[in-house]
Design a protein around this motif. Structure first.
Motif, mmCIF file in Angstrom:
data_model
loop_
_atom_site.group_PDB
_atom_site.id
_atom_site.type_symbol
_atom_site.label_atom_id
_atom_site.label_comp_id
_atom_site.label_asym_id
_atom_site.label_seq_id
_atom_site.Cartn_x
_atom_site.Cartn_y
_atom_site.Cartn_z
ATOM 1 N N LEU A 120 0.865 -1.183 0.000
ATOM 2 C CA LEU A 120 0.000 0.000 0.000
ATOM 3 C C LEU A 120 0.905 1.237 0.000
ATOM 4 O O LEU A 120 1.075 1.949 0.987
ATOM 5 C CB LEU A 120 -0.973 0.034 1.173
ATOM 6 N N ALA A 121 1.520 1.476 -1.149
ATOM 7 C CA ALA A 121 2.501 2.554 -1.308
ATOM 8 C C ALA A 121 1.797 3.900 -1.321
ATOM 9 O O ALA A 121 0.805 4.091 -2.023
ATOM 10 C CB ALA A 121 3.279 2.367 -2.600
ATOM 11 N N GLU A 122 2.297 4.855 -0.543
ATOM 12 C CA GLU A 122 1.617 6.134 -0.375
ATOM 13 C C GLU A 122 2.386 7.315 -0.962
ATOM 14 O O GLU A 122 1.862 8.076 -1.754
ATOM 15 C CB GLU A 122 1.347 6.384 1.111
ATOM 16 N N ASP A 123 3.630 7.503 -0.564
ATOM 17 C CA ASP A 123 4.340 8.718 -0.979
ATOM 18 C C ASP A 123 5.732 8.360 -1.483
ATOM 19 O O ASP A 123 6.243 7.258 -1.275
ATOM 20 C CB ASP A 123 4.427 9.708 0.188
ATOM 21 N N LEU A 124 6.325 9.372 -2.128
ATOM 22 C CA LEU A 124 7.605 9.194 -2.810
ATOM 23 C C LEU A 124 8.493 10.395 -2.514
ATOM 24 O O LEU A 124 8.042 11.540 -2.542
ATOM 25 C CB LEU A 124 7.346 9.101 -4.320
ATOM 26 N N TYR A 183 12.690 7.008 -2.178
ATOM 27 C CA TYR A 183 12.150 6.470 -0.929
ATOM 28 C C TYR A 183 10.636 6.371 -1.084
ATOM 29 O O TYR A 183 9.990 7.329 -1.517
ATOM 30 C CB TYR A 183 12.521 7.359 0.254
ATOM 31 N N VAL A 184 10.090 5.220 -0.737
ATOM 32 C CA VAL A 184 8.663 4.961 -0.892
ATOM 33 C C VAL A 184 8.086 4.552 0.459
ATOM 34 O O VAL A 184 8.624 3.640 1.119
ATOM 35 C CB VAL A 184 8.401 3.842 -1.922
ATOM 36 N N SER A 185 7.017 5.218 0.880
ATOM 37 C CA SER A 185 6.389 4.876 2.156
ATOM 38 C C SER A 185 5.351 3.777 1.969
ATOM 39 O O SER A 185 4.671 3.713 0.939
ATOM 40 C CB SER A 185 5.731 6.115 2.773
ATOM 41 N N SER A 186 5.238 2.926 2.981
ATOM 42 C CA SER A 186 4.245 1.848 2.980
ATOM 43 C C SER A 186 3.330 2.017 4.184
ATOM 44 O O SER A 186 3.789 1.968 5.335
ATOM 45 C CB SER A 186 4.926 0.483 3.048
ATOM 46 N N ILE A 187 2.049 2.198 3.905
ATOM 47 C CA ILE A 187 1.079 2.310 4.996
ATOM 48 C C ILE A 187 0.831 0.945 5.625
ATOM 49 O O ILE A 187 0.886 0.781 6.848
ATOM 50 C CB ILE A 187 -0.241 2.920 4.483
ATOM 51 N N HIS A 188 0.554 -0.046 4.804
ATOM 52 C CA HIS A 188 0.164 -1.353 5.330
ATOM 53 C C HIS A 188 1.306 -2.027 6.087
ATOM 54 O O HIS A 188 1.095 -2.600 7.170
ATOM 55 C CB HIS A 188 -0.295 -2.254 4.178
ATOM 56 N N ARG A 189 2.511 -1.959 5.552
ATOM 57 C CA ARG A 189 3.646 -2.617 6.185
ATOM 58 C C ARG A 189 4.349 -1.737 7.214
ATOM 59 O O ARG A 189 5.197 -2.213 7.977
ATOM 60 C CB ARG A 189 4.653 -3.046 5.119
ATOM 61 N N GLY A 190 4.038 -0.453 7.231
ATOM 62 C CA GLY A 190 4.635 0.437 8.211
ATOM 63 C C GLY A 190 6.128 0.597 8.052
ATOM 64 O O GLY A 190 6.894 0.578 9.025
ATOM 65 N N LYS A 191 6.576 0.789 6.791
ATOM 66 C CA LYS A 191 8.009 0.902 6.562
ATOM 67 C C LYS A 191 8.289 1.866 5.425
ATOM 68 O O LYS A 191 7.376 2.356 4.753
ATOM 69 C CB LYS A 191 8.601 -0.466 6.250
#
Length: 457
Positions: free
Chosen positions: A153-157, A167-175
């Protein structure tokens, strides 16, 4: 972030176009502040009350005023068409539908019972065909990297030009995932290392060698704990080591809050918007607490803040309404003027381009990448060009950054797999998120007399 809305029936539903009259009203009412002191939302509450009473004449007047305040809004335009058809005003219904079509948006109006009186009408059939044609894909983006994990669940870049690292943020995985220039990826911030909360927005501060991220506890996160519901914060990590250098939490108050998007000004000030909560905050360099610039409820669902004039002005996408300007000195909000037929609601990502502003719209049908031109030191928007829409690669797009004349943005983010209970699903065969590259034209499109958006062919 793909915002949720509270319908006039009180249920939480995804922010998607709806066919019925009342649900079209609900679309516009997404997260409308209960008490904002903002003329737009004051009118919105009045329209809501009239719609709930089925007062079509009164609702028509209020929605017409809302449309005027917003300088042209897809949800109000379509609702006014529905109201006109239900009142038996063929001419106005067709005029409003043509105005909606001129925004470049698509809709299956032939299935909307509000227009039953017009079914078979040759003029209605013509505009229905035009609305259908508006959904034709425009595909120019190419793949820069595939993240190879459909459960992110990639959110921001964010992008560090010196190390050529995304750098890619992950909401679902929290990383946070780091992707190098060869496309190889690694965990920069390991899964669930930050309280088990999801990582939403990202913002790079190269001068201080920091990567900022916004954190929140929501059911969408794999390791969600109900006791943390409503808690949200921002963290800063060292670019070289990934070690956390700062963590500042928004004081919990028992309400729902998600700091979704963030931006860093040249002086190191961090600006943060609450996609759920509706506030705007600043975190000064070295500070341990937020400065509230706009109280919760000022906005319905504010998304990406962009610093258009350091220390003086931000542009913010208020998801159901469009692009607004926030005056940092006066702490006031005003709509950014635009051509009436340029649809600017449903904007999630926003980035400054070489000669305009790039908008990622995932709250429109079709989803699209729009490059808009500005005038008067970015005081107004003068037109725009659709660069990508409804393509297979982009799927549900999300935030992006501009580097060396190209937009890099997240395609197939996964937000289309978040269900009505705010839970993320990863079925077999789900497509992984991608980083897509889209070259920007030398200049954004400029609208003609009607303001109709141009499309890249």
């Amino acid at each position: 972030m793909f915002a949720a809305e509270t319908s006039i029936f009180g249920a939480m539903t995804p922010l998607r176009p709806r066919a019925s009259l009342l649900l079209a009203f609900a679309l516009l009412l997404a997260g409308a502040p209960a008490a904002s002191g903002n003329e737009f939302y004051d009118e919105l509450r009045a329209a809501r009350a009239l719609a709930a009473r089925n007062d079509l004449a009164g609702a028509r007047a209020e929605f017409a005023r809302l449309d005027s305040l917003a300088g042209g809004l897809p949800a109000t335009t379509y609702s006014l068409a529905q109201i006109a058809a239900r009142r038996g005003d063929r001419a106005e219904a067709l005029r409003r539908l043509r105005a909606y079509a001129a925004m470049g948006l698509s809709r299956t109006v032939e299935r909307d019972s509000s227009f039953a009186s017009l079914f078979g009408d040759s003029a209605f059939v013509e505009v229905a065909r035009r609305l259908q044609a508006n959904g034709a894909p425009i595909a120019s983006a190419t793949i820069a990297a595939v993240l190879k994990d459909a459960s992110l669940l990639a959110e921001d870049l964010a992008y560090d030009a010196r190390s050529r690292t995304f750098y890619v943020s992950s909401i679902h995985r929290g990383k946070v995932v780091a992707v190098d220039s060869t496309g190889a990826s690694r965990d920069f911030i390991p899964a669930a290392s930050e309280r088990g909360w999801g990582v939403y927005g990202l913002a790079l501060d190269p001068a201080r060698e920091l990567l900022w991220g916004s954190l929140a506890a929501t059911p969408t996160v794999l390791t969600y704990v109900a006791a943390d519901s409503g808690r949200t914060a921002v963290a800063a990590w060292d670019l070289a080591t990934g070690a956390r250098r700062s963590l500042v939490e928004l004081p919990p108050d028992g309400g729902r809050h998600v700091i979704g998007d963030i931006a860093v000004a040249p002086d190191g000030t961090l600006y943060a918007t609450e996609s759920i909560g509706g506030g705007l905050y600043a975190l000064r360099p070295g500070a341990s607490a937020f400065d509230t610039l706009a109280a919760p409820g000022t906005f319905a669902s504010p998304q990406m803040p962009v610093v258009v004039e350091p220390g003086r002005r931000l542009w913010i996408s208020d998801y159901p309404r469009g692009i607004v300007e926030f005056d940092l000195k006066r702490r006031t909000v005003r709509p950014v003027s635009k051509p009436k037929s340029l649809a600017l609601s449903g904007v999630d990502g926003m980035a400054l381009g070489p000669s305009g502003v790039v908008l990622v719209q995932n709250g429109t049908r079709p989803a699209r990448i729009l490059y808009v031109g500005t005038a008067g030191a970015r005081r107004s928007i003068v037109g725009g060009r659709v660069l990508e829409q409804g393509s297979e690669l982009m799927g549900e797009p999300n935030h992006g950054i501009v580097d060396r004349g190209s937009l890099y943005f997240i395609g197939n983010s996964g937000w289309d797999r978040v269900n009505a209970s705010d839970l993320f699903e990863t079925p077999d065969g789900a497509t992984s998120p991608m980083i897509l590259r889209l070259p920007l034209p030398a200049a954004p499109g400029r609208s003609g007399r009607s303001g109709t958006v141009e499309k890249r062919r």
